[in-house]
Design an enzyme around this catalytic site. Structure first.
Site, mmCIF file in Angstrom:
data_model
loop_
_atom_site.group_PDB
_atom_site.id
_atom_site.type_symbol
_atom_site.label_atom_id
_atom_site.label_comp_id
_atom_site.label_asym_id
_atom_site.label_seq_id
_atom_site.Cartn_x
_atom_site.Cartn_y
_atom_site.Cartn_z
ATOM 1 N N CYS A 68 0.828 -1.213 0.000
ATOM 2 C CA CYS A 68 0.000 0.000 0.000
ATOM 3 C C CYS A 68 0.863 1.263 0.000
ATOM 4 C CB CYS A 68 -0.934 0.002 1.205
ATOM 5 S SG CYS A 68 -2.116 -1.354 1.222
ATOM 6 N N ASP A 69 1.928 1.241 0.774
ATOM 7 C CA ASP A 69 2.865 2.357 0.824
ATOM 8 C C ASP A 69 3.458 2.605 -0.565
ATOM 9 O OD1 ASP A 69 5.005 3.965 2.782
ATOM 10 O OD2 ASP A 69 5.962 3.058 1.023
#
Length: 165
Positions: A60-61
């Site tokens: 996600c980062d």
């Protein structure tokens, strides 16, 4: 209703699935300072909506960084929506070094997730997905990533976003 997998396990998505060509449904979320936000707050410009299960994970980062680095130069909005608490989103923004990230939390009512059909009910997370809306809020691109731990198709999403001018 759609189904995805998360770490190989089948997950049913809940909410109203949207389709390319339709008008994007409104939603009610909050920003990092707990201010209410809706689709109307971003009217008049194209939007790339980056949906992630949690900013506190590596995929996600990386996904959020990639969309913000590659699309932030465009005349539009890059919005990241998750069920992370606004405080966690704010902490992530501060530590990421990305100044122009717009993170929105759907933790209160799951309004975004239900309106776009991306709630993974069993996990209480949003399914990894990308939506591109034109300046009139018509959906021109949609991807719900089949396996929740995989990346979306960055090139296809960015191309759809950049084509809008």
């Amino acid at each position: 209703m759609s189904q995805v997998t998360f770490k190989g396990n089948p997950i049913q998505l809940t909410g109203q699935e949207v389709e390319v060509g339709q008008q994007a449904p409104d939603f009610k979320v909050v920003d990092n300072d707990l201010n209410p936000k809706s689709l109307a707050d971003f009217k008049g410009k194209k939007k790339l909506i980056n949906v992630v299960p949690s900013l506190d994970t590596g995929v996600c980062d990386q996904q959020t960084r990639r969309f913000n680095e590659d699309a932030s130069q465009e005349n539009g909005y890059v919005l990241t929506v998750s069920l992370d608490l606004p405080f966690a989103q704010k902490r992530w923004c501060a530590s990421s070094g990305l100044d122009n990230v717009i993170t929105l939390s759907d933790y209160q009512t799951h309004s975004f997730g239900e309106s776009y059909g991306v709630v993974m009910e069993e996990l209480q997370l949003l399914a990894r997905s990308v939506f591109v809306l034109d300046e009139n809020d018509k959906i021109v691109y949609k991807e719900i990533v089949p396996e929740g731990t995989d990346f979306p198709n960055f090139e296809a999403a960015l191309e759809a976003y950049q084509k809008l001018g």
